[in-house]
Design a protein around this motif. Structure first.
Motif, PDB file in Angstrom:
ATOM      1  N   GLU A  45     -10.695 -28.058   2.038  1.00 36.57           N
ATOM      2  CA  GLU A  45     -11.395 -29.016   1.160  1.00 36.57           C
ATOM      3  C   GLU A  45     -11.813 -28.083   0.119  1.00 36.57           C
ATOM      4  O   GLU A  45     -12.334 -26.886   0.244  1.00 36.57           O
ATOM      5  N   GLU A  46     -11.726 -28.470  -1.294  1.00 31.52           N
ATOM      6  CA  GLU A  46     -12.205 -27.759  -2.444  1.00 31.52           C
ATOM      7  C   GLU A  46     -12.989 -28.676  -3.231  1.00 31.52           C
ATOM      8  O   GLU A  46     -13.034 -29.572  -3.370  1.00 31.52           O
ATOM      9  N   TYR A  47     -14.080 -28.051  -4.141  1.00 32.69           N
ATOM     10  CA  TYR A  47     -14.807 -28.651  -5.087  1.00 32.69           C
ATOM     11  C   TYR A  47     -15.220 -27.988  -6.324  1.00 32.69           C
ATOM     12  O   TYR A  47     -15.227 -26.737  -6.022  1.00 32.69           O
ATOM     13  N   THR A  48     -15.432 -28.611  -7.459  1.00 31.67           N
ATOM     14  CA  THR A  48     -15.751 -28.003  -8.642  1.00 31.67           C
ATOM     15  C   THR A  48     -17.087 -28.854  -9.319  1.00 31.67           C
ATOM     16  O   THR A  48     -17.083 -30.033  -9.192  1.00 31.67           O
ATOM     17  N   LEU A  49     -18.147 -28.275  -9.718  1.00 32.13           N
ATOM     18  CA  LEU A  49     -19.213 -28.819 -10.280  1.00 32.13           C
ATOM     19  C   LEU A  49     -19.681 -28.045 -11.473  1.00 32.13           C
ATOM     20  O   LEU A  49     -19.466 -26.732 -11.520  1.00 32.13           O
ATOM     21  N   SER A  50     -19.594 -28.696 -12.611  1.00 34.27           N
ATOM     22  CA  SER A  50     -19.915 -28.009 -13.955  1.00 34.27           C
ATOM     23  C   SER A  50     -20.554 -28.714 -14.849  1.00 34.27           C
ATOM     24  O   SER A  50     -20.851 -29.991 -14.880  1.00 34.27           O
ATOM     25  N   ALA A  51     -21.426 -28.147 -15.748  1.00 32.49           N
ATOM     26  CA  ALA A  51     -21.885 -28.709 -16.972  1.00 32.49           C
ATOM     27  C   ALA A  51     -21.902 -27.841 -17.919  1.00 32.49           C
ATOM     28  O   ALA A  51     -21.718 -26.533 -18.067  1.00 32.49           O
ATOM     29  N   TRP A  90      -0.599 -33.355   1.853  1.00 33.84           N
ATOM     30  CA  TRP A  90      -1.211 -34.450   1.292  1.00 33.84           C
ATOM     31  C   TRP A  90      -2.450 -34.082   0.311  1.00 33.84           C
ATOM     32  O   TRP A  90      -3.033 -33.038   0.753  1.00 33.84           O
ATOM     33  N   ARG A  91      -2.449 -34.420  -0.893  1.00 38.43           N
ATOM     34  CA  ARG A  91      -3.947 -33.902  -1.613  1.00 38.43           C
ATOM     35  C   ARG A  91      -4.597 -35.049  -2.267  1.00 38.43           C
ATOM     36  O   ARG A  91      -3.646 -36.086  -2.929  1.00 38.43           O
ATOM     37  N   VAL A  92      -5.836 -35.367  -2.077  1.00 39.00           N
ATOM     38  CA  VAL A  92      -6.547 -36.420  -2.804  1.00 39.00           C
ATOM     39  C   VAL A  92      -7.562 -35.602  -3.395  1.00 39.00           C
ATOM     40  O   VAL A  92      -8.316 -35.105  -3.213  1.00 39.00           O
ATOM     41  N   LYS A  93      -7.491 -35.788  -4.977  1.00 39.55           N
ATOM     42  CA  LYS A  93      -8.589 -35.276  -5.841  1.00 39.55           C
ATOM     43  C   LYS A  93      -9.143 -36.242  -6.622  1.00 39.55           C
ATOM     44  O   LYS A  93      -8.828 -36.541  -7.901  1.00 39.55           O
ATOM     45  N   PRO A  94     -10.342 -36.739  -6.020  1.00 37.47           N
ATOM     46  CA  PRO A  94     -11.153 -37.592  -7.122  1.00 37.47           C
ATOM     47  C   PRO A  94     -11.990 -36.703  -8.024  1.00 37.47           C
ATOM     48  O   PRO A  94     -12.318 -35.449  -7.823  1.00 37.47           O
ATOM     49  N   GLU A  95     -12.214 -37.239  -9.181  1.00 36.68           N
ATOM     50  CA  GLU A  95     -12.999 -36.447 -10.165  1.00 36.68           C
ATOM     51  C   GLU A  95     -13.895 -37.586 -11.057  1.00 36.68           C
ATOM     52  O   GLU A  95     -13.510 -38.634 -11.199  1.00 36.68           O
ATOM     53  N   LEU A  96     -14.839 -37.094 -11.784  1.00 43.38           N
ATOM     54  CA  LEU A  96     -16.000 -37.633 -12.655  1.00 43.38           C
ATOM     55  C   LEU A  96     -16.205 -36.756 -13.623  1.00 43.38           C
ATOM     56  O   LEU A  96     -16.928 -35.824 -13.322  1.00 43.38           O
ATOM     57  N   ALA A  97     -15.862 -37.162 -14.737  1.00 43.39           N
ATOM     58  CA  ALA A  97     -16.302 -36.352 -15.807  1.00 43.39           C
ATOM     59  C   ALA A  97     -17.052 -37.501 -17.047  1.00 43.39           C
ATOM     60  O   ALA A  97     -17.010 -38.592 -17.124  1.00 43.39           O
ATOM     61  N   VAL A  98     -17.988 -36.614 -17.401  1.00 45.67           N
ATOM     62  CA  VAL A  98     -18.909 -37.146 -18.403  1.00 45.67           C
ATOM     63  C   VAL A  98     -19.198 -36.440 -19.452  1.00 45.67           C
ATOM     64  O   VAL A  98     -19.404 -35.347 -19.695  1.00 45.67           O
ATOM     65  N   THR A 102      -6.513 -38.444  -8.354  1.00 48.15           N
ATOM     66  CA  THR A 102      -5.129 -38.241  -8.208  1.00 48.15           C
ATOM     67  C   THR A 102      -4.764 -38.086  -6.580  1.00 48.15           C
ATOM     68  O   THR A 102      -5.410 -37.229  -5.843  1.00 48.15           O
ATOM     69  N   VAL A 103      -3.522 -38.560  -6.408  1.00 51.54           N
ATOM     70  CA  VAL A 103      -2.971 -38.268  -5.070  1.00 51.54           C
ATOM     71  C   VAL A 103      -1.525 -37.571  -5.360  1.00 51.54           C
ATOM     72  O   VAL A 103      -0.685 -38.211  -5.911  1.00 51.54           O
ATOM     73  N   ASP A 104      -1.651 -36.676  -4.334  1.00 55.11           N
ATOM     74  CA  ASP A 104      -0.374 -35.719  -4.377  1.00 55.11           C
ATOM     75  C   ASP A 104       0.518 -35.843  -3.083  1.00 55.11           C
ATOM     76  O   ASP A 104      -0.187 -35.787  -2.190  1.00 55.11           O
ATOM     77  N   LEU A 105       1.723 -35.916  -2.950  1.00 54.86           N
ATOM     78  CA  LEU A 105       2.438 -35.793  -1.784  1.00 54.86           C
ATOM     79  C   LEU A 105       3.602 -34.633  -2.067  1.00 54.86           C
ATOM     80  O   LEU A 105       4.426 -34.697  -2.930  1.00 54.86           O
ATOM     81  N   GLU A 106       3.256 -33.275  -1.500  1.00 52.58           N
ATOM     82  CA  GLU A 106       4.115 -32.196  -1.810  1.00 52.58           C
ATOM     83  C   GLU A 106       5.025 -31.771  -0.505  1.00 52.58           C
ATOM     84  O   GLU A 106       4.449 -31.830   0.782  1.00 52.58           O
ATOM     85  N   HIS A 107       6.332 -31.471  -0.820  1.00 55.86           N
ATOM     86  CA  HIS A 107       7.197 -30.966   0.318  1.00 55.86           C
ATOM     87  C   HIS A 107       7.187 -29.282   0.138  1.00 55.86           C
ATOM     88  O   HIS A 107       7.709 -29.006  -1.107  1.00 55.86           O
ATOM     89  N   ASN A 108       6.817 -28.633   0.762  1.00 55.05           N
ATOM     90  CA  ASN A 108       6.749 -26.966   0.519  1.00 55.05           C
ATOM     91  C   ASN A 108       7.991 -26.505   1.816  1.00 55.05           C
ATOM     92  O   ASN A 108       7.538 -26.813   2.913  1.00 55.05           O
ATOM     93  N   GLY A 137     -13.138 -32.829  -6.567  1.00 57.36           N
ATOM     94  CA  GLY A 137     -12.760 -32.609  -5.206  1.00 57.36           C
ATOM     95  C   GLY A 137     -11.349 -32.436  -4.974  1.00 57.36           C
ATOM     96  O   GLY A 137     -10.472 -32.920  -5.783  1.00 57.36           O
ATOM     97  N   ASN A 138     -10.946 -31.833  -3.909  1.00 60.95           N
ATOM     98  CA  ASN A 138      -9.492 -31.768  -3.657  1.00 60.95           C
ATOM     99  C   ASN A 138      -9.559 -31.512  -2.018  1.00 60.95           C
ATOM    100  O   ASN A 138      -9.903 -30.477  -1.291  1.00 60.95           O
ATOM    101  N   VAL A 139      -8.998 -32.726  -1.459  1.00 59.37           N
ATOM    102  CA  VAL A 139      -9.040 -32.839  -0.091  1.00 59.37           C
ATOM    103  C   VAL A 139      -7.335 -32.439   0.566  1.00 59.37           C
ATOM    104  O   VAL A 139      -6.670 -33.074  -0.135  1.00 59.37           O
TER     105      VAL A 139
END
Length: 422
Positions: free
Chosen positions: A122-128, A85-93, A63-69, A108-110
């Motif tokens: 930068e942010e990230y999440t890992l879970s199981a 700008w935010r770029v949020k790649p994700e992978l779900a299994v 997901t790619v976001d463009l925000e005006h704040n 992730g969230n750049v």
């Protein structure tokens, strides 16, 4: 089910995490699936098919976001606006098994600011997560998760003297056991969270804003007993205890405490009109250091959905809980919240959503009350099963009062997003 129907930009990551299929519950007296909300409705033509990998399906997404704040620092005067700008790649299994389940998620969230580069992060999440089906009506679920996040400038706990956002880590593990005996269902749950905050430079350029005093471990445990008085209604009692242990030797900062919440409630589904869950009870939090005032108050949690038609769903929610405070002299505060939402399916692939929330935080031990009004409106356009477009407007107003008052501000955000999934 993996679809492009998440309308709130902040919810995209959460909704795209692998959701474990529910254990077999055919004939259960606790199912509340007679109605389907606008957000829940299956849209086969717009769902990602995923990539098969043995007994699993893999769901990539970005997901790619463009925000005006117009107020990135959440201040009353001297506002600073910026584009983000935010770029949020994700992978779900997710497993495709008939019994048991297993899922994984990585996201992730750049975050990049056009002008105020010091706010970049930068942010990230890992879970199981997993589920073991022991027998019909009995299962064990569990999950582990690690997150690296940045605290929003508008958060009540964010330090106003910080020159950059506060970074912190949250590591979580939990396990839940459910056992159903015809009309009786018992649930037990235990969860452990560990918080670790990083110091940040102060905005005077002469040192740091200490955040180590916020490091803590939170252990939560409890149970719930539900009794189905009919196929559409169940009443229940619930009790949850907690232990919050702060990693500091400074008495004025040591908010170590024990607490509990007890409540009674009911969940229901009334014909084709309404479903919900309403709970009321009592909460108490006792602090080890006498300087912090104990919290004891009425608690509540309620969520009700009204199905006006197949195309429109209205929701109402309310809650009252105790939260951790970072204000000097206060161990915690009572958070009150009342909100409403509406989702409308204009076309099969076009949805309009809006929500409003009124919040009030009453701090214990100091003279401070925070009031918040927030409004959000989103338009969602699902182009096809791989592409979704979103436009969201967010408004937040906070008013803080009292001798120990915090920040008061207004903030407007406009976010345009595109989501790609496969």
């Amino acid at each position: 089910m993996r679809i492009l129907t998440c309308s709130a930009i902040a919810a995209c990551i959460a909704l795209s995490a692998p959701q474990l299929a529910q254990a077999q519950d055919t004939g259960s007296s606790f199912k509340r699936d007679k109605n389907t909300s606008v957000r829940q409705r299956p849209r086969p033509d717009f769902e990602a098919t995923g990539q098969k990998a043995g007994g699993f399906t893999v769901y990539p997404r970005v997901t790619v976001d463009l925000e005006h704040n117009d107020n990135i620092y959440a201040v009353a005067t001297g506002k600073t606006k910026d584009e983000i700008w935010r770029v949020k790649p994700e992978l779900a299994v997710r497993s495709d098994w008939s019994r048991h389940a297993l899922g994984f998620f990585a996201g992730g969230n750049v975050i990049r600011y056009a002008d105020q580069g010091v706010e970049d992060a930068e942010e990230y999440t890992l879970s199981a997560n997993g589920r073991i089906d022991i027998e019909r009506g009995t299962n064990v679920t569990g999950s582990v998760e690690t997150k690296r996040l940045v605290e929003p400038r508008s958060a009540p706990t964010a330090p106003s003297a910080a020159a950059k956002p506060t970074e912190y880590a949250v590591n979580t593990g939990n396990i839940t056991l459910v056992k159903e005996f015809n009309r009786l269902r018992l649930t037990g749950r235990i969860e452990n969270k560990d918080f670790n905050y990083k110091d940040v430079p102060n905005n005077r350029g002469t040192g740091v804003v200490d955040q180590d005093f916020r490091d803590r471990n939170e252990l939560t445990y409890g149970g719930k007993a539900e009794y189905a008085v009919s196929p559409d209604t169940a009443v229940y009692v619930t009790a949850t205890g907690n232990k919050r242990d702060y990693d500091t030797n400074v008495p004025t900062q040591d908010r170590t405490s024990d607490g509990y919440v007890i409540g009674i409630g009911a969940n229901f589904e009334l014909s084709d009109l309404m479903r919900g869950d309403i709970q009321a009870g009592y909460m108490k939090q006792s602090y080890d250091v006498a300087a912090f005032k104990d919290i004891h108050a009425f608690s509540t949690n309620a969520n009700v959905e009204w199905f006006i038609s197949e195309l429109t769903t209205v929701g109402v929610n309310a809650s009252r809980s105790n939260q951790e405070s970072m204000a000097a002299g206060s161990g915690g505060y009572v958070a009150n919240s009342l909100g409403a939402s509406i989702d409308h399916e204009l076309l099969r692939n076009v949805m309009l959503s809006a929500k409003y929330n009124r919040g009030k935080d009453v701090y214990k031990g100091v003279d401070r009350d925070d009031k918040r009004d927030s409004f959000s409106a989103t338009a969602t356009y699902l182009v096809n099963r791989r592409v979704g477009l979103f436009l969201t407007y967010d408004y937040l107003k906070q008013t803080s009062s009292g001798a120990a008052k915090g920040s008061s501000f207004k903030d407007n955000k406009l976010v345009a997003s595109v989501a790609l999934q496969f």
